[in-house]
Design a protein around this motif. Structure first.
Motif, PDB file in Angstrom:
ATOM      1  N   GLY A 187      15.050  41.417  51.953  1.00 12.51           N
ATOM      2  CA  GLY A 187      15.363  40.960  50.594  1.00 12.51           C
ATOM      3  C   GLY A 187      14.870  39.539  50.369  1.00 12.51           C
ATOM      4  O   GLY A 187      13.871  39.100  50.946  1.00 12.51           O
ATOM      5  N   ALA A 206      14.059  44.357  35.759  1.00 14.41           N
ATOM      6  CA  ALA A 206      13.096  45.386  35.358  1.00 14.41           C
ATOM      7  C   ALA A 206      12.797  46.213  36.599  1.00 14.41           C
ATOM      8  O   ALA A 206      12.222  45.700  37.561  1.00 14.41           O
ATOM      9  CB  ALA A 206      11.828  44.736  34.818  1.00 14.41           C
ATOM     10  N   LEU A 208      28.891  42.892  55.575  1.00 16.75           N
ATOM     11  CA  LEU A 208      29.701  41.676  55.429  1.00 16.75           C
ATOM     12  C   LEU A 208      29.173  40.865  54.261  1.00 16.75           C
ATOM     13  O   LEU A 208      27.988  40.517  54.222  1.00 16.75           O
ATOM     14  CB  LEU A 208      29.610  40.832  56.714  1.00 16.75           C
ATOM     15  N   GLU A 209      30.030  40.577  53.308  1.00 21.69           N
ATOM     16  CA  GLU A 209      29.626  39.808  52.126  1.00 21.69           C
ATOM     17  C   GLU A 209      30.508  38.560  52.024  1.00 21.69           C
ATOM     18  O   GLU A 209      31.728  38.655  52.094  1.00 21.69           O
ATOM     19  CB  GLU A 209      29.737  40.687  50.864  1.00 21.69           C
ATOM     20  N   ALA A 210      29.858  37.424  51.826  1.00 19.99           N
ATOM     21  CA  ALA A 210      30.582  36.142  51.833  1.00 19.99           C
ATOM     22  C   ALA A 210      31.574  36.016  50.676  1.00 19.99           C
ATOM     23  O   ALA A 210      32.587  35.330  50.801  1.00 19.99           O
ATOM     24  CB  ALA A 210      29.579  34.995  51.800  1.00 19.99           C
ATOM     25  N   GLN A 211      31.261  36.643  49.563  1.00 17.41           N
ATOM     26  CA  GLN A 211      32.146  36.495  48.387  1.00 17.41           C
ATOM     27  C   GLN A 211      32.920  37.778  48.112  1.00 17.41           C
ATOM     28  O   GLN A 211      32.440  38.868  48.406  1.00 17.41           O
ATOM     29  CB  GLN A 211      31.305  36.153  47.157  1.00 17.41           C
ATOM     30  N   GLY A 247      20.084  36.366  51.110  1.00 15.94           N
ATOM     31  CA  GLY A 247      19.457  35.657  49.990  1.00 15.94           C
ATOM     32  C   GLY A 247      18.430  34.620  50.411  1.00 15.94           C
ATOM     33  O   GLY A 247      18.208  34.380  51.602  1.00 15.94           O
ATOM     34  N   GLY A 258      21.282  44.202  50.256  1.00 16.52           N
ATOM     35  CA  GLY A 258      22.151  44.619  51.361  1.00 16.52           C
ATOM     36  C   GLY A 258      22.882  45.918  51.043  1.00 16.52           C
ATOM     37  O   GLY A 258      22.930  46.834  51.866  1.00 16.52           O
ATOM     38  N   ARG A 298      32.139  35.617  55.707  1.00 16.70           N
ATOM     39  CA  ARG A 298      30.885  34.867  55.847  1.00 16.70           C
ATOM     40  C   ARG A 298      30.456  34.866  57.314  1.00 16.70           C
ATOM     41  O   ARG A 298      31.259  34.535  58.189  1.00 16.70           O
ATOM     42  CB  ARG A 298      31.072  33.428  55.359  1.00 16.70           C
ATOM     43  N   GLY A 315      10.452  41.071  42.535  1.00 24.89           N
ATOM     44  CA  GLY A 315      11.223  40.697  43.723  1.00 24.89           C
ATOM     45  C   GLY A 315      12.109  41.814  44.258  1.00 24.89           C
ATOM     46  O   GLY A 315      12.007  42.202  45.422  1.00 24.89           O
TER      47      GLY A 315
HETATM   48  C1  FAD Z   1      15.592  34.910  36.724  1.00 21.95           C
HETATM   49  C2  FAD Z   1      15.281  36.036  37.672  1.00 21.95           C
HETATM   50  C3  FAD Z   1      14.876  37.268  37.172  1.00 21.95           C
HETATM   51  C4  FAD Z   1      14.536  38.307  38.039  1.00 21.95           C
HETATM   52  N1  FAD Z   1      14.091  39.488  37.517  1.00 21.95           N
HETATM   53  C5  FAD Z   1      13.693  40.475  38.348  1.00 21.95           C
HETATM   54  C6  FAD Z   1      13.165  41.708  37.828  1.00 21.95           C
HETATM   55  O1  FAD Z   1      13.068  41.897  36.615  1.00 21.95           O
HETATM   56  N2  FAD Z   1      12.764  42.671  38.714  1.00 21.95           N
HETATM   57  C7  FAD Z   1      12.844  42.489  40.065  1.00 21.95           C
HETATM   58  O2  FAD Z   1      12.449  43.385  40.816  1.00 21.95           O
HETATM   59  N3  FAD Z   1      13.371  41.348  40.585  1.00 21.95           N
HETATM   60  C8  FAD Z   1      13.785  40.348  39.771  1.00 21.95           C
HETATM   61  N4  FAD Z   1      14.318  39.195  40.295  1.00 21.95           N
HETATM   62  C9  FAD Z   1      14.509  39.096  41.766  1.00 21.95           C
HETATM   63  C10 FAD Z   1      15.828  39.694  42.232  1.00 21.95           C
HETATM   64  O3  FAD Z   1      16.890  39.143  41.481  1.00 21.95           O
HETATM   65  C11 FAD Z   1      16.035  39.417  43.719  1.00 21.95           C
HETATM   66  O4  FAD Z   1      14.965  40.019  44.396  1.00 21.95           O
HETATM   67  C12 FAD Z   1      17.353  40.000  44.240  1.00 21.95           C
HETATM   68  O5  FAD Z   1      18.449  39.395  43.609  1.00 21.95           O
HETATM   69  C13 FAD Z   1      17.468  39.744  45.741  1.00 21.95           C
HETATM   70  O6  FAD Z   1      18.683  40.268  46.200  1.00 21.95           O
HETATM   71  P1  FAD Z   1      19.225  39.936  47.659  1.00 21.95           P
HETATM   72  O7  FAD Z   1      20.342  40.901  47.880  1.00 21.95           O
HETATM   73  O8  FAD Z   1      18.121  39.870  48.644  1.00 21.95           O
HETATM   74  O9  FAD Z   1      19.762  38.432  47.584  1.00 21.95           O
HETATM   75  P2  FAD Z   1      21.001  37.832  46.791  1.00 21.95           P
HETATM   76  O10 FAD Z   1      21.080  38.435  45.458  1.00 21.95           O
HETATM   77  O11 FAD Z   1      20.879  36.354  46.863  1.00 21.95           O
HETATM   78  O12 FAD Z   1      22.269  38.294  47.627  1.00 21.95           O
HETATM   79  C14 FAD Z   1      22.588  37.728  48.889  1.00 21.95           C
HETATM   80  C15 FAD Z   1      24.062  37.992  49.198  1.00 21.95           C
HETATM   81  O13 FAD Z   1      24.363  37.480  50.497  1.00 21.95           O
HETATM   82  C16 FAD Z   1      25.632  36.835  50.447  1.00 21.95           C
HETATM   83  N5  FAD Z   1      25.678  35.850  51.567  1.00 21.95           N
HETATM   84  C17 FAD Z   1      25.055  34.638  51.620  1.00 21.95           C
HETATM   85  N6  FAD Z   1      25.310  34.051  52.807  1.00 21.95           N
HETATM   86  C18 FAD Z   1      26.088  34.906  53.511  1.00 21.95           C
HETATM   87  C19 FAD Z   1      26.675  34.860  54.813  1.00 21.95           C
HETATM   88  N7  FAD Z   1      26.487  33.817  55.654  1.00 21.95           N
HETATM   89  N8  FAD Z   1      27.446  35.898  55.245  1.00 21.95           N
HETATM   90  C20 FAD Z   1      27.642  36.979  54.406  1.00 21.95           C
HETATM   91  N9  FAD Z   1      27.102  37.073  53.163  1.00 21.95           N
HETATM   92  C21 FAD Z   1      26.333  36.059  52.721  1.00 21.95           C
HETATM   93  C22 FAD Z   1      25.684  36.206  49.071  1.00 21.95           C
HETATM   94  O14 FAD Z   1      26.999  35.946  48.681  1.00 21.95           O
HETATM   95  C23 FAD Z   1      24.992  37.281  48.215  1.00 21.95           C
HETATM   96  O15 FAD Z   1      25.902  38.207  47.688  1.00 21.95           O
HETATM   97  C24 FAD Z   1      14.646  38.130  39.458  1.00 21.95           C
HETATM   98  C25 FAD Z   1      15.088  36.911  39.955  1.00 21.95           C
HETATM   99  C26 FAD Z   1      15.402  35.859  39.088  1.00 21.95           C
HETATM  100  C27 FAD Z   1      15.847  34.542  39.655  1.00 21.95           C
END
Ligand code: FAD
Length: 420
Positions: A308, A66, A43-46, A182, A24, A146, A321
């Motif tokens: 994401g 990575a 907007l971030e929930a935390q 997420g 985001g 949220r 990811g």
């Molecule tokens: C062990 C592990 C290792 C990894 N290693 C790699 C790597 O080496 N390379 C790579 O490319 N990827 C890696 N990944 C994947 C990567 O971590 C994810 O792709 C990335 O964290 C996704 O981010 P995101 O912002 O989509 O989701 P999230 O990180 O889950 O963030 C979502 C956000 O939305 C907020 N939220 C939730 N609900 C609401 C709501 N209703 N209103 C407002 N806010 C809300 C949450 O608080 C959170 O801050 C790894 C994943 C894991 C589990």
């Protein structure tokens, strides 16, 4: 970090991003970089609290990421790389091995003709750099806030906000909403976009490991009958060499490893990994994540994009990811920016579908690669073991195959090479 702004009733935004994790915020920063007159709200929930190590924040926790070459290029274009690189470790070699079998291959950056095969950086540092950059933009950020509900309107969407300590209206309207909250997105589910979840029956344990020997920029990928493990080179800390461990294990074993003492944990790790990095001296805090391949049933609708982990959450073994999501972010920002420049409706379904179309091949290839790798190496039958070992041995003998593998990991496998 918040930049609260008192809103008038039902304020209108061009784009509201739900979820201020790595994806985001990256989108918010890339949109801000376009010098368009976007009115963007994140907007971030935390709450964002800097330097509160104990606080659990989903994206910016104790994990390391990575980053691929394509991610580097995107961060460079957004003016983020110079800050990021001060705490980045270069992957100069990848060492792939199969425990209990003879297959082994090494992939070398110089062989692939690049300065590094990837870059390892701690998520906390990515968070700090992203948030610092975000604070310099015109993007409004409200955290905690949220999103409880999204409702399609005749034009645009209406969001209902709860759980906020900020002085912001409960209802907000926007032309476009980007759901980046997420994996297993609750926000998407409330409007009938569901998650297809295929659990791997495994957990990913992560921890930082202090090493006896310098890692020499080598990333180790080791496949075992229990699940794959990765040891990624981290920048030294107080003169000590460190690796970021990602260790996938069946759920039951993972639970035992999580409650084991540090000594027991290191002993089990050493037994599984071997002594290529000498003795493991110390283990940092451990966290575990249930692993599944999760995809959303839809990624775009009129006035709406799912992005994401909310769109696709992959097995971490191939480290793809976030890299994939960042390529999605770059293409989405580009498509939106071009539509706005041309005076078109950037939130119209055909505009958003063109984004999805552009990313389709990249998403499919990356999903397949990330899904097949742990499955192939998770099988212990001797025929499969023979096949995978022959493959690894062949890869060791065939530079072109190795270099293709390396280029995939770098995010340059298909048309995404355009970013590289
Ligand atoms: C062990 C592990 C290792 C990894 N290693 C790699 C790597 O080496 N390379 C790579 O490319 N990827 C890696 N990944 C994947 C990567 O971590 C994810 O792709 C990335 O964290 C996704 O981010 P995101 O912002 O989509 O989701 P999230 O990180 O889950 O963030 C979502 C956000 O939305 C907020 N939220 C939730 N609900 C609401 C709501 N209703 N209103 C407002 N806010 C809300 C949450 O608080 C959170 O801050 C790894 C994943 C894991 C589990």
């Amino acid at each position: 970090m918040t930049k609260p702004q008192k809103q008038q009733s039902n304020p209108s935004y061009d784009i509201v991003i739900v979820g201020g994790g790595m994806v985001g915020i990256s989108l918010a920063v890339l949109l801000a970089e376009q010098q368009q007159t976007w009115k963007v709200l994140l907007l971030e929930a935390q709450a964002y609290k800097q330097s509160d190590q104990a606080e659990y924040r989903p994206s910016f926790d104790a994990r390391s990421t990575a980053l691929s070459w394509s991610s580097r290029k995107i961060f460079e274009a957004a003016g983020l790389w110079s800050a990021l690189q001060s705490q980045v470790s270069h992957i100069e070699k990848i060492h792939v091995s199969d425990r209990g079998h003879m297959g082994l291959t090494r992939i070398d950056a110089s062989e692939a003709g690049v300065e590094a095969l990837g870059y390892v950086v701690e998520n906390r540092w990515i968070g700090e750099v992203l948030l610092e950059k975000l604070a310099t933009t015109s993007v409004e950020v409200v955290a905690p806030a949220r999103v409880a509900m999204i409702k399609p309107l005749k034009e645009g969407v209406r969001l209902t906000i709860e759980n906020t300590t900020e002085n912001i209206d409960r209802y907000i309207e926007s032309s476009l909403v980007v759901i980046a909250d997420g994996a297993n997105s609750q926000t998407a589910q409330k409007i009938g976009i569901h998650s297809n979840q295929q659990p791997y029956g495994q957990q990913g344990i992560i921890a930082n490991i202090a090493l006896e020997k310098p890692h020499g920029g080598v990333a180790y990928e080791r496949f075992t009958d229990q699940g794959p493990m990765a040891m990624l080179p981290l920048p030294d800390y107080k003169g000590a060499s460190r690796c970021a461990l990602v260790w996938t294990q069946p759920t039951e074993t993972a639970e035992q490893l999580m409650i084991a003492s540090d000594e027991e944990f290191l002993k089990a790790l050493q037994k599984c990994f071997g002594y290529r990095l000498g003795m493991f001296k110390k283990v940092g805090e451990r966290y575990s994540y249930p692993l599944s391949l999760t995809t959303s049933t839809e990624q775009v609708r009129s006035n709406l994009v799912v992005l994401g982990n909310a769109a696709h959450s992959l097995h971490p073994v191939a480290g793809q990811g976030f890299n994939l999501s960042l390529r999605d972010v770059a293409v989405l920002a580009d498509v939106l920016g071009k539509a706005k420049t041309c005076g078109e409706d950037f939130s119209a379904l055909d505009t958003l579908e063109s984004y999805q179309q552009q990313q389709l091949a990249d998403q499919q290839n990356t999903l397949l690669f990330s899904d097949n790798l742990p499955k192939l190496f998770g099988q212990s039958s001797s025929a499969v073991a023979l096949g995978r070992n022959t493959g690894l041995l062949l890869m060791d003998l065939m530079p072109s195959l190795r270099s293709r593998f390396a280029h995939f990991g770098m995010g340059m496998a298909t048309k995404e090479a355009g970013h590289g």
